[in-house]
Design an enzyme around this catalytic site. Structure first.
Site, PDB file in Angstrom:
ATOM      1  NE  ARG B  10      -0.715  -0.134   5.094  1.00 14.91           N
ATOM      2  CZ  ARG B  10      -1.208   0.233   6.182  1.00 14.91           C
ATOM      3  NH1 ARG B  10      -1.877   1.082   6.100  1.00 14.91           N
ATOM      4  NH2 ARG B  10      -0.577   0.022   7.411  1.00 14.91           N
ATOM      5  CD  GLU B  58     -16.772   3.228   1.581  1.00 14.28           C
ATOM      6  OE1 GLU B  58     -18.075   2.836   1.628  1.00 14.28           O
ATOM      7  OE2 GLU B  58     -15.953   3.244   2.388  1.00 14.28           O
ATOM      8  CG  PHE B  83     -15.111  -0.701   2.324  1.00 18.97           C
ATOM      9  CD1 PHE B  83     -15.774  -1.620   3.082  1.00 18.97           C
ATOM     10  CD2 PHE B  83     -13.989  -0.292   3.217  1.00 18.97           C
ATOM     11  CE1 PHE B  83     -15.815  -1.759   4.616  1.00 18.97           C
ATOM     12  CE2 PHE B  83     -13.844  -0.410   4.614  1.00 18.97           C
ATOM     13  CZ  PHE B  83     -14.734  -1.417   5.347  1.00 18.97           C
ATOM     14  CG  HIS B 109      -5.992  -2.224   4.742  1.00 20.98           C
ATOM     15  ND1 HIS B 109      -5.514  -1.306   3.880  1.00 20.98           N
ATOM     16  CD2 HIS B 109      -5.935  -2.026   6.025  1.00 20.98           C
ATOM     17  CE1 HIS B 109      -5.044  -0.160   4.734  1.00 20.98           C
ATOM     18  NE2 HIS B 109      -5.152  -0.641   5.963  1.00 20.98           N
ATOM     19  CG  ASP B 117      -8.893  -3.064  11.403  1.00 22.17           C
ATOM     20  OD1 ASP B 117      -8.834  -2.771  12.688  1.00 22.17           O
ATOM     21  OD2 ASP B 117      -8.714  -2.458  10.563  1.00 22.17           O
ATOM     22  NE  ARG B 167      -3.219  -2.497   9.255  1.00 20.37           N
ATOM     23  CZ  ARG B 167      -2.528  -2.947  10.220  1.00 20.37           C
ATOM     24  NH1 ARG B 167      -1.945  -4.284  10.335  1.00 20.37           N
ATOM     25  NH2 ARG B 167      -2.183  -2.275  11.344  1.00 20.37           N
TER      26      ARG B 167
END
Lengths: 275, 315
Positions: B10, B58, B83, B109, B117, B167
């Site tokens: 990322r 989004e 998303f 991610h 998460d 990530r």
């Protein structure tokens, strides 16, 4: 002239849905005047050069009213009016919902409600950034306001102060399952649009004088986007279709087709006599 | 192996955008309140007037990107893979894919290595959903070098592209002078004759380590890096099948719908050989440190080597 063109647009709507044996006449008929006004007066477009980079953009966010859009495009000279009867046919370029890569004059492929207004925001943002005078118009249904994405887009338009964006809502009060107030009320629409930061003008969506004034106000609005909330009649212009939710997505049969065309002929004769 | 430099892809995404932005003024970047996490903040700092935050919306962002692409911009819409490919699937399908618009989707991610998460943010379905959209290019780069090259290739490609980034910091494995990124072309990273390990994304480094473990056991494993999931390099996959007769696929994705199934489809229609798929076994992830999760889910060199060895024994 505009009234005569709107009448021709209505003829095309009935020709197309009858030819397809499917499609959406009700919401097409309620939008006939605004589509006519946009394509014959408001939009800076060139039917001979549909991809002209400096053109104004129109996004049919209520993408199911292709009979209305195709009819106005054909009557404006983007493609032959005779092709309207091939609407939805298997080898026709006139897809059930607008396809920007197949139909001259269609600026965005739509059909899934709520998405068109977002694309209009993207166009308006890009055009504003380019610095040109181009404007973007998006036509939404009142039932479409039930889609959450519409409000995401409305927030976006106001946040980025897209004063080159004009959101038009066809408030014909009916959707597939009935009255919008029974299904899921989006009211009060005007107050909601104002609260979201839009300069709202309410009009009778079948009155060209009011439409002209509303578009003038929209063009003159600076620092915020504008909205035109049109009170309309679903199925307008065909007596047996008016204010009936059943005509949202149903084609006229041969007999109904003849009756509708006859009503349009009478309306055209009356318009000619007025001249 | 452990001395390799580590960079999260990322970070590579953000850095590559900032670099490309200088050459191409039509590049704009969209975010949905995650610019600090998708690392596009670097681009925003360089080009504040070409970065548009869309807020936590989004669906709208994807369609705004579509609109921007029709007036001459090349938008990179950035958010988490969950998303981008999940919540906004239908927007991507109908408003980017169907009109075949020149929109690039930067999905960070991806996979289980999101870590703490947990399941709601660990997207293991994006290859499946994005592959199924006609005309969509799906890229899953393996390290910093490849991720930067992928962003450039995505820009140069005319049409929609989905890029999946990770990530967690990942070993840099492609910092060789002859490294070349070609869209749709797999790369043989290590030659071998007994079995082929076909890997994508963060799993490529693990596959290379697995080949080392296998070598200690006298097994010669070929390692192929498939950075482009779609279009798949079928020729390379088939030639590997012909050469080694056994294939293992590895991906940080559900074994349903991802690289493994793409490889199986290619082989079953062209040159069927037994394939073992390593991935997330049709289950949801959970919270935990990324490195520990990868081991727990078998997405590690040790398990890849074990599966490869067992696969060979079934010959």
């Amino acid at each position: 002239m505009l009234a005569m063109n709107a009448c021709k647009v209505r003829v095309g709507i009935i020709e197309a849905t009858h030819g397809a044996k499917s499609g959406h006449p009700g919401g097409s008929l309620s939008s006939a005047e605004v589509l006519t006004y946009l394509y014959f007066k408001e939009l800076n477009i060139d039917p001979k050069n549909p991809k002209m980079d400096t053109r104004d953009r129109f996004v049919l966010s209520k993408g199911h009213i292709t009979p209305g859009l195709y009819s106005v495009l054909a009557n404006r000279g983007f493609f032959p009016v005779e092709d309207l009867v091939k609407f939805r046919h298997i080898d026709s370029y006139l897809q059930g919902h607008p396809n920007m890569n197949m139909v001259p004059g269609v600026d965005m492929s739509t059909g899934s409600l709520g998405q068109g207004i977002s694309t209009a925001c993207g166009m308006a943002l890009g055009l504003k950034k380019r610095g040109g005078p181009e404007r973007v118009y998006a036509l939404l249904g009142d039932g479409e306001l039930q889609e959450g994405q519409v409000w995401e887009a409305l927030m976006f338009g106001a946040h980025y102060k897209l004063d080159n964006l004009c959101v038009i809502v066809d408030n014909n009060n009916l959707q597939i399952d009935g009255a919008i107030t029974d299904v899921m009320s989006p009211y009060p629409i005007k107050e909601k649009l104002e609260a979201f930061g839009y300069a709202v003008t309410e009009v009778d969506g079948h009155c060209f004088v009011e439409l002209e004034k509303a578009f003038e106000i929209a063009r003159g609005t600076k620092g915020k986007p504008s909205a035109i909330l049109m009170k309309t009649t679903k199925g307008k212009g065909v007596s047996f279709m008016e204010n009936k939710a059943a005509w949202h997505g149903k084609a006229p049969n041969d007999e109904e087709y003849k009756l509708a065309i006859q009503e349009f002929c009478e309306a055209q004769t009356a318009l000619e006599e007025e001249k | 192996m452990s001395e390799r430099k580590k960079i999260a892809t990322r970070d590579s995404y953000g850095a590559a955008l900032a670099e490309l932005g200088h050459e191409h003024p039509e590049i704009v970047v969209l975010d949905a309140d995650l610019a600090s996490a998708t690392k596009t903040g670097v681009f925003k700092k360089e080009f504040p007037d070409r970065h548009f935050n869309c807020g936590i919306a989004e669906a709208n962002m994807m369609c705004v990107a579509a609109g921007l692409s029709t007036v001459g911009y090349v938008p990179f819409a950035s958010t988490f893979a969950m998303f981008a490919s999940g919540r906004a699937f239908e927007q991507v399908r109908n408003t980017i894919g169907y009109p075949h618009l020149n929109v690039k989707i930067g999905a960070t991610h991806g996979g289980i290595s999101v870590g703490e998460d947990g399941a709601s943010h660990q997207c293991c379905e994006d290859f499946a959903t994005m592959r199924s959209i006609p005309g969509m290019v799906v890229i899953s780069p393996s390290d910093d070098v490849e991720a930067r090259a992928a962003v450039k290739a995505a820009y140069e490609h005319k049409g929609p592209v989905y890029m999946r980034f990770g990530r967690s910091a990942t070993p840099v494995i492609n910092d060789t002078p002859d490294y070349k990124f070609e869209l749709g072309k797999g790369i043989i990273l290590r030659d071998g004759t007994d079995i082929t390990i076909v890997a994508t994304g963060l799993m490529v480094a693990e596959a290379l380590d697995a080949a080392d473990i296998l070598a200690e056991q006298g097994i010669s494993a070929q390692v192929i890096n498939i950075h482009t999931i779609k279009p798949l390099d079928t020729d390379l996959i088939v030639s590997a099948a012909k050469k080694t007769g056994r294939i293992v696929t590895v991906e940080e994705h559900n074994i349903i719908g991802g690289l493994g199934e793409a490889v199986c489809s290619a082989l079953s229609e062209n040159y069927p050989v037994p394939v073992k798929r390593i991935g997330v076994n049709d289950e949801f992830g959970h919270s935990g440190p990324a490195a520990d999760l990868l081991v727990q889910f078998g997405l590690c060199a040790r398990n890849i080597a074990d599966v490869a060895q067992a696969h060979l024994q079934s010959k």
